[in-house]
Design a protein around this motif. Sequence first.
Motif, mmCIF file in Angstrom:
data_model
loop_
_atom_site.group_PDB
_atom_site.id
_atom_site.type_symbol
_atom_site.label_atom_id
_atom_site.label_comp_id
_atom_site.label_asym_id
_atom_site.label_seq_id
_atom_site.Cartn_x
_atom_site.Cartn_y
_atom_site.Cartn_z
ATOM 1 N N GLY A 33 0.818 -1.215 0.000
ATOM 2 C CA GLY A 33 0.000 0.000 0.000
ATOM 3 C C GLY A 33 0.846 1.257 0.000
ATOM 4 N N LYS A 34 1.907 1.256 0.785
ATOM 5 C CA LYS A 34 2.817 2.410 0.806
ATOM 6 C C LYS A 34 3.516 2.568 -0.536
ATOM 7 C CE LYS A 34 3.720 2.133 5.747
ATOM 8 N NZ LYS A 34 4.720 1.815 6.785
ATOM 9 N N ASP A 35 3.919 1.455 -1.120
ATOM 10 C CA ASP A 35 4.591 1.494 -2.412
ATOM 11 C C ASP A 35 3.663 2.025 -3.505
ATOM 12 O OD1 ASP A 35 6.707 0.929 -4.292
ATOM 13 O OD2 ASP A 35 5.581 -0.867 -4.888
ATOM 14 N N ILE A 36 2.416 1.596 -3.502
ATOM 15 C CA ILE A 36 1.449 2.056 -4.502
ATOM 16 C C ILE A 36 1.181 3.540 -4.332
ATOM 17 C CG2 ILE A 36 -0.987 1.903 -5.180
ATOM 18 C CD1 ILE A 36 -0.754 -1.123 -4.694
ATOM 19 N N THR A 37 1.031 3.992 -3.113
ATOM 20 C CA THR A 37 0.802 5.413 -2.859
ATOM 21 C C THR A 37 1.971 6.242 -3.399
ATOM 22 O OG1 THR A 37 -0.493 4.875 -0.902
ATOM 23 C CG2 THR A 37 0.358 7.111 -1.052
ATOM 24 N N GLN A 38 3.180 5.762 -3.177
ATOM 25 C CA GLN A 38 4.368 6.464 -3.655
ATOM 26 C C GLN A 38 4.427 6.458 -5.179
ATOM 27 O OE1 GLN A 38 8.021 4.750 -2.299
ATOM 28 N NE2 GLN A 38 9.287 6.269 -3.328
ATOM 29 N N ARG A 39 4.171 5.316 -5.800
ATOM 30 C CA ARG A 39 4.222 5.221 -7.264
ATOM 31 C C ARG A 39 3.172 6.099 -7.925
ATOM 32 N NH1 ARG A 39 5.394 -0.876 -9.351
ATOM 33 N NH2 ARG A 39 7.125 -1.362 -7.949
ATOM 34 N N ALA A 40 1.983 6.156 -7.347
ATOM 35 C CA ALA A 40 0.922 6.990 -7.926
ATOM 36 C C ALA A 40 1.308 8.464 -7.878
ATOM 37 C CB ALA A 40 -0.394 6.757 -7.192
ATOM 38 N N ALA A 41 1.954 8.880 -6.804
ATOM 39 C CA ALA A 41 2.415 10.271 -6.696
ATOM 40 C C ALA A 41 3.533 10.539 -7.698
ATOM 41 C CB ALA A 41 2.882 10.558 -5.275
ATOM 42 N N GLU A 42 4.402 9.572 -7.902
ATOM 43 C CA GLU A 42 5.510 9.757 -8.841
ATOM 44 C C GLU A 42 5.026 9.852 -10.282
ATOM 45 O OE1 GLU A 42 8.109 6.490 -8.017
ATOM 46 O OE2 GLU A 42 8.907 7.422 -6.198
ATOM 47 N N ILE A 43 3.986 9.112 -10.624
ATOM 48 C CA ILE A 43 3.458 9.163 -11.990
ATOM 49 C C ILE A 43 2.890 10.546 -12.303
ATOM 50 C CG2 ILE A 43 1.496 8.347 -13.366
ATOM 51 C CD1 ILE A 43 2.225 5.559 -12.565
ATOM 52 N N LYS A 44 2.278 11.163 -11.315
ATOM 53 C CA LYS A 44 1.731 12.502 -11.536
ATOM 54 C C LYS A 44 2.825 13.548 -11.680
ATOM 55 C CE LYS A 44 -2.062 13.785 -9.838
ATOM 56 N NZ LYS A 44 -3.200 14.194 -9.035
ATOM 57 N N GLN A 45 4.034 13.252 -11.185
ATOM 58 C CA GLN A 45 5.134 14.210 -11.255
ATOM 59 C C GLN A 45 6.171 13.850 -12.312
ATOM 60 O OE1 GLN A 45 6.621 14.121 -7.282
ATOM 61 N NE2 GLN A 45 4.842 15.162 -6.431
ATOM 62 N N ASP A 46 6.097 12.666 -12.870
ATOM 63 C CA ASP A 46 7.079 12.202 -13.841
ATOM 64 C C ASP A 46 6.986 13.015 -15.132
ATOM 65 O OD1 ASP A 46 7.680 9.669 -16.081
ATOM 66 O OD2 ASP A 46 9.118 10.113 -14.484
ATOM 67 N N HIS A 47 8.134 13.264 -15.746
ATOM 68 C CA HIS A 47 8.191 14.074 -16.962
ATOM 69 C C HIS A 47 7.395 13.440 -18.107
ATOM 70 C CE1 HIS A 47 9.608 16.629 -20.127
ATOM 71 N NE2 HIS A 47 10.273 15.636 -20.713
ATOM 72 N N ASP A 48 7.460 12.124 -18.244
ATOM 73 C CA ASP A 48 6.797 11.436 -19.353
ATOM 74 C C ASP A 48 5.291 11.303 -19.174
ATOM 75 O OD1 ASP A 48 9.272 11.096 -20.547
ATOM 76 O OD2 ASP A 48 9.580 9.127 -19.626
ATOM 77 N N THR A 49 4.812 11.312 -17.940
ATOM 78 C CA THR A 49 3.398 11.014 -17.710
ATOM 79 C C THR A 49 2.615 12.131 -17.028
ATOM 80 O OG1 THR A 49 3.999 9.945 -15.632
ATOM 81 C CG2 THR A 49 3.808 8.533 -17.566
ATOM 82 N N HIS A 50 3.244 13.219 -16.660
ATOM 83 C CA HIS A 50 2.530 14.229 -15.868
ATOM 84 C C HIS A 50 1.398 14.908 -16.633
ATOM 85 C CE1 HIS A 50 5.276 17.071 -17.832
ATOM 86 N NE2 HIS A 50 4.411 18.004 -17.511
ATOM 87 N N ARG A 51 1.504 15.028 -17.941
ATOM 88 C CA ARG A 51 0.431 15.686 -18.711
ATOM 89 C C ARG A 51 -0.848 14.859 -18.756
ATOM 90 N NH1 ARG A 51 3.883 18.046 -23.712
ATOM 91 N NH2 ARG A 51 4.813 19.766 -22.551
ATOM 92 N N CYS A 52 -0.705 13.588 -19.032
ATOM 93 C CA CYS A 52 -1.918 12.776 -19.160
ATOM 94 C C CYS A 52 -2.381 12.215 -17.821
ATOM 95 C CB CYS A 52 -1.724 11.664 -20.178
ATOM 96 S SG CYS A 52 -0.387 10.564 -19.812
#
Length: 132
Positions: A33-52
């Motif tokens: 659960g902690k890992d998923i929460t962290q990954r979801a936050a990283e996807i929103k901030q990642d250069h490749d995926t932050h727009r979509c």
Amino acid sequence: MLFYTLLVLGMPAVWAQPYPIPPTCYTKVLNMGKDITQRAAEIKQDHDTHRCAAHLPDLYIDVHNACVMSAMNTYLSMLNDLRERRCGYNRKVKNLASVIRQLYLIMSQKCHGELVFTHDNCEALHRRRWRG
């Protein structure tokens, strides 16, 4: 006598095994659960995926909240809808979806008897943000 000497000399080797103790189902779910929460936050901030991924809500996995199962289903369907956009085929997005599916299966089938939902507050899953 030789047997006892070998036994005493071999004891520290048995105690000092490099094998980790396997986690319980509860600790596995908690860590995932902690890992998923962290990954979801990283996807929103990642250069490749932050727009979509900007329209995706913040995901906080609280394994003690009874609403976590429906929150994971909703978030998973949102990730599947990203396939229409370019980042749906991104490796990080695919891995996040895969880990969410794994956690859902573990919680619903494998650890069903070990988990206890202590509260039922769906709003808490949407308000809380991950702080890494």
